[in-house]
Design an enzyme around this catalytic site. Structure first.
Site, PDB file in Angstrom:
ATOM      1  N   LYS A   1      26.821  46.558  26.830  1.00 35.42           N
ATOM      2  CA  LYS A   1      27.587  47.772  26.512  1.00 35.42           C
ATOM      3  C   LYS A   1      27.642  48.032  25.000  1.00 35.42           C
ATOM      4  O   LYS A   1      28.388  48.877  24.545  1.00 35.42           O
ATOM      5  CB  LYS A   1      28.995  47.662  27.102  1.00 35.42           C
TER       6      LYS A   1
ATOM      7  N   LYS B   1      45.904  64.931  54.239  1.00 40.36           N
ATOM      8  CA  LYS B   1      46.141  63.501  54.506  1.00 40.36           C
ATOM      9  C   LYS B   1      45.266  63.026  55.668  1.00 40.36           C
ATOM     10  O   LYS B   1      45.240  63.670  56.724  1.00 40.36           O
ATOM     11  CB  LYS B   1      47.623  63.302  54.836  1.00 40.36           C
TER      12      LYS B   1
ATOM     13  N   PHE C   1      36.982  44.675  26.616  1.00 42.07           N
ATOM     14  CA  PHE C   1      37.645  43.589  27.323  1.00 42.07           C
ATOM     15  C   PHE C   1      36.797  43.197  28.524  1.00 42.07           C
ATOM     16  O   PHE C   1      36.032  44.015  29.026  1.00 42.07           O
ATOM     17  CB  PHE C   1      39.031  44.035  27.825  1.00 42.07           C
TER      18      PHE C   1
ATOM     19  N   LYS D   1      28.284  41.367  28.990  1.00 42.48           N
ATOM     20  CA  LYS D   1      28.899  42.704  28.874  1.00 42.48           C
ATOM     21  C   LYS D   1      28.865  43.192  27.430  1.00 42.48           C
ATOM     22  O   LYS D   1      28.568  44.350  27.155  1.00 42.48           O
ATOM     23  CB  LYS D   1      30.365  42.647  29.325  1.00 42.48           C
TER      24      LYS D   1
ATOM     25  N   ASN E   1      44.250  49.351  40.546  1.00 40.34           N
ATOM     26  CA  ASN E   1      44.294  47.896  40.341  1.00 40.34           C
ATOM     27  C   ASN E   1      45.636  47.512  39.732  1.00 40.34           C
ATOM     28  O   ASN E   1      46.489  48.368  39.499  1.00 40.34           O
ATOM     29  CB  ASN E   1      43.117  47.460  39.457  1.00 40.34           C
TER      30      ASN E   1
ATOM     31  N   ASP F   1      35.976  50.774  39.056  1.00 38.72           N
ATOM     32  CA  ASP F   1      34.508  50.812  39.061  1.00 38.72           C
ATOM     33  C   ASP F   1      33.967  51.756  40.127  1.00 38.72           C
ATOM     34  O   ASP F   1      32.829  52.190  40.060  1.00 38.72           O
ATOM     35  CB  ASP F   1      33.957  49.401  39.304  1.00 38.72           C
TER      36      ASP F   1
HETATM   37  O1  PMT Z   1      47.289  45.928  31.726  1.00 36.45           O
HETATM   38  P1  PMT Z   1      47.722  44.493  31.853  1.00 36.45           P
HETATM   39  O2  PMT Z   1      48.536  44.255  33.106  1.00 36.45           O
HETATM   40  O3  PMT Z   1      48.417  43.993  30.608  1.00 36.45           O
HETATM   41  O4  PMT Z   1      46.417  43.592  32.050  1.00 36.45           O
HETATM   42  C1  PMT Z   1      45.507  43.440  31.009  1.00 36.45           C
HETATM   43  C2  PMT Z   1      44.040  43.535  31.496  1.00 36.45           C
HETATM   44  C3  PMT Z   1      43.731  42.331  32.364  1.00 36.45           C
HETATM   45  C4  PMT Z   1      43.813  44.812  32.288  1.00 36.45           C
HETATM   46  C5  PMT Z   1      43.167  43.543  30.191  1.00 36.45           C
HETATM   47  O5  PMT Z   1      43.395  42.369  29.478  1.00 36.45           O
HETATM   48  C6  PMT Z   1      41.682  43.625  30.528  1.00 36.45           C
HETATM   49  O6  PMT Z   1      41.008  42.659  30.717  1.00 36.45           O
HETATM   50  N1  PMT Z   1      41.149  44.874  30.580  1.00 36.45           N
HETATM   51  C7  PMT Z   1      39.778  45.167  31.016  1.00 36.45           C
HETATM   52  C8  PMT Z   1      39.706  44.991  32.485  1.00 36.45           C
HETATM   53  C9  PMT Z   1      38.355  45.384  33.039  1.00 36.45           C
HETATM   54  O7  PMT Z   1      38.244  46.415  33.617  1.00 36.45           O
HETATM   55  O8  PMT Z   1      37.396  44.599  32.745  1.00 36.45           O
HETATM   56  P2  PMT Z   1      35.869  44.843  33.211  1.00 36.45           P
HETATM   57  O9  PMT Z   1      35.255  43.537  32.976  1.00 36.45           O
HETATM   58  O10 PMT Z   1      35.830  45.418  34.595  1.00 36.45           O
HETATM   59  O11 PMT Z   1      35.321  45.944  32.228  1.00 36.45           O
HETATM   60  C10 PMT Z   1      34.703  45.614  30.979  1.00 36.45           C
HETATM   61  C11 PMT Z   1      34.967  46.683  29.931  1.00 36.45           C
HETATM   62  O12 PMT Z   1      34.365  47.910  30.356  1.00 36.45           O
HETATM   63  C12 PMT Z   1      36.413  46.949  29.675  1.00 36.45           C
HETATM   64  O13 PMT Z   1      36.588  47.152  28.297  1.00 36.45           O
HETATM   65  C13 PMT Z   1      36.684  48.216  30.483  1.00 36.45           C
HETATM   66  O14 PMT Z   1      37.714  49.007  29.860  1.00 36.45           O
HETATM   67  C14 PMT Z   1      35.330  48.916  30.399  1.00 36.45           C
HETATM   68  N2  PMT Z   1      35.026  49.783  31.576  1.00 36.45           N
HETATM   69  C15 PMT Z   1      34.898  49.272  32.827  1.00 36.45           C
HETATM   70  C16 PMT Z   1      34.562  50.105  33.890  1.00 36.45           C
HETATM   71  C17 PMT Z   1      34.348  51.469  33.639  1.00 36.45           C
HETATM   72  N3  PMT Z   1      34.047  52.304  34.627  1.00 36.45           N
HETATM   73  N4  PMT Z   1      34.472  51.944  32.394  1.00 36.45           N
HETATM   74  C18 PMT Z   1      34.806  51.127  31.369  1.00 36.45           C
HETATM   75  O15 PMT Z   1      34.918  51.567  30.220  1.00 36.45           O
END
Ligand code: PMT
Length: 400
Positions: free
Chosen positions: A340, A288, A322, A336, A209, A278
């Site tokens: 979580k 390849k 986040f 969330k 991403n 995800d």
């Molecule tokens: O890196 P930058 O370019 O500065 O951009 C910042 C950002 C947009 C990446 C950052 O601000 C941000 O929002 N990070 C979390 C992005 C995200 O994956 O959000 P989510 O809503 O999909 O996930 C929610 C939370 O679960 C997050 O804390 C994520 O780290 C966590 N997660 C998600 C999926 C997964 N498989 N494991 C996780 O731990």
């Protein structure tokens, strides 16, 4: 820096010339610098260089006791505010990790209770050697602070990681170290994740991403500036490690999961700013995947949700997640937070201009289990990080 007693341990590598600049700059800033050189270091630069720059005789030999009223290595060890080993060879890392004391520097290091900062410098293959890595891991776990070497052309002709960090960067790390002792996160271990993960499809392709790591790195930098002992678990990004921060590099969600779980027990605060994939391909092709006439279908399976795992095991640790959302931001973020088991969540509406991925700015609202904590209109990621770390500091000290 003024009046601080800093012992600079200089070991034998070509980067000794940078240590001379380091000692000069420390002295100019008012620090009282005591240099200890190993015999190998004296093969590169004479002790007279360091004596002139530090305005003090250089300590070289454990048995050369010029002042009968003290035992020199114990005296130096007892009076240090900080030890800086620059450059640090694989040899001194091994001695330090295994408690050897066979010269002036290693015996003084054994005797000191002062914090130790280490700036390694060596050939890339030596640096990557599992034994060297194991020694560094051991020292990190003992609380030694590493200033990771940079990558580039090495004196031995190789290109790679192993070049001692520039003196200016080491000075910043030292300044940050002294500043940190006054910060709200002093004595706390902060685990930060940043950047994207990459899920391989075949040897040349992956799913990922747009995360640049800027948000997470800004948080790591502010947390270190506030006195925290910061471990930054980072996906692949093009950013420098902030001063005083220990960085662990990972590639996939699984690797990030394993690194987080390994560090979780010792953390006081976990901040998950990484954009973890995800989904990952069900099958990773060893060769390849060839282009065909017909369309190709890629079958995906869920990756491990690290945040959910952390939420289950966090105990009394403060857990900040986040949420990157494009709609129903508040609702999805709060869901969330609860699902979580987070203590706080930073919601960014990534559909807004200047928010979320890649840029230097963000637009965030922070929630906890009670509701909204604070909201920031379009501002720099540095400012978001600063406010977040202040909020976390207040919480750790009983405020809200
Ligand atoms: O890196 P930058 O370019 O500065 O951009 C910042 C950002 C947009 C990446 C950052 O601000 C941000 O929002 N990070 C979390 C992005 C995200 O994956 O959000 P989510 O809503 O999909 O996930 C929610 C939370 O679960 C997050 O804390 C994520 O780290 C966590 N997660 C998600 C999926 C997964 N498989 N494991 C996780 O731990």
């Amino acid at each position: 820096m003024k009046g601080k007693r800093i012992v600079v341990g200089v070991t034998g590598g070509i980067a000794v010339f940078k240590a001379a600049a380091l000692v000069s700059q420390l002295t100019q800033r008012g620090a009282e610098v005591q240099v200890i050189m190993t015999q190998s270091a004296t093969q590169f630069v004479t002790p007279l260089t360091f004596q002139t720059l530090s305005r003090k005789p250089v300590a070289l030999d454990t048995f050369e006791e010029k002042d009968p009223s003290v035992v020199t290595h114990i005296d130096i060890a007892d009076h240090a505010d900080l030890f800086v080993i620059a450059p640090a060879t694989a040899n001194i890392l091994a001695k330090l990790a295994h408690g050897l004391g066979d010269d002036m520097l290693s015996t003084t290091l054994l005797a000191t209770q002062a914090p130790v900062m280490i700036a390694p410098a060596m050939n890339v293959h030596m640096y990557q050697n599992p034994v060297v890595q194991e020694n560094m891991e051991k020292l990190r776990n003992l609380g030694h602070i590493f200033i990771d070497p940079g990558s580039g052309q090495l004196a031995c002709g190789y290109v790679g990681q192993g070049r001692m960090e520039e003196p200016e960067k080491i000075i910043s790390a030292i300044e940050a170290f002294f500043h940190r002792r006054k910060g709200k996160l002093y004595g706390k271990r902060i685990l930060v994740t940043a950047g994207p993960t990459r899920e391989p499809i075949d040897p040349v392709r992956y799913l990922s991403n747009r995360s640049s790591g800027k948000m997470g790195y800004a948080i790591a930098e502010e947390a270190a500036a506030a006195g925290g002992e910061v471990v930054l678990i980072s996906g692949p990004v093009h950013l420098e490690t902030p001063p005083g921060v220990t960085r662990q590099e990972v590639m996939t969600a699984k690797e990030m999961h394993d690194a987080v779980m390994k560090e979780l027990d010792r953390a006081d605060v976990i901040i998950k700013a990484a954009a973890v994939a995800d989904y990952q391909p069900v099958r990773i092709s060893k060769s390849k995947i060839k282009k065909k006439e017909e369309n190709e279908e890629l079958k995906l399976k869920k990756t491990v949700d690290i945040a959910t795992e952390v939420g289950k095991k966090k105990g009394s640790r403060l857990f900040v997640g986040f949420a990157a959302e494009t709609d129903h931001v508040k609702r999805y973020a709060q869901e969330k937070l609860r699902r979580k088991n987070m203590d706080m969540i930073v919601a960014n509406d990534v559909s807004l201009p200047g928010a979320g991925f890649d840029g230097d700015t963000n637009v965030v609202t922070v929630y906890d289990q009670e509701g909204m904590v604070f909201q920031l209109p379009l501002t720099t990621k540095k400012m978001v990080a600063k406010r977040l770390i202040e909020g976390i500091g207040d919480r750790l000290h009983g405020g809200s």
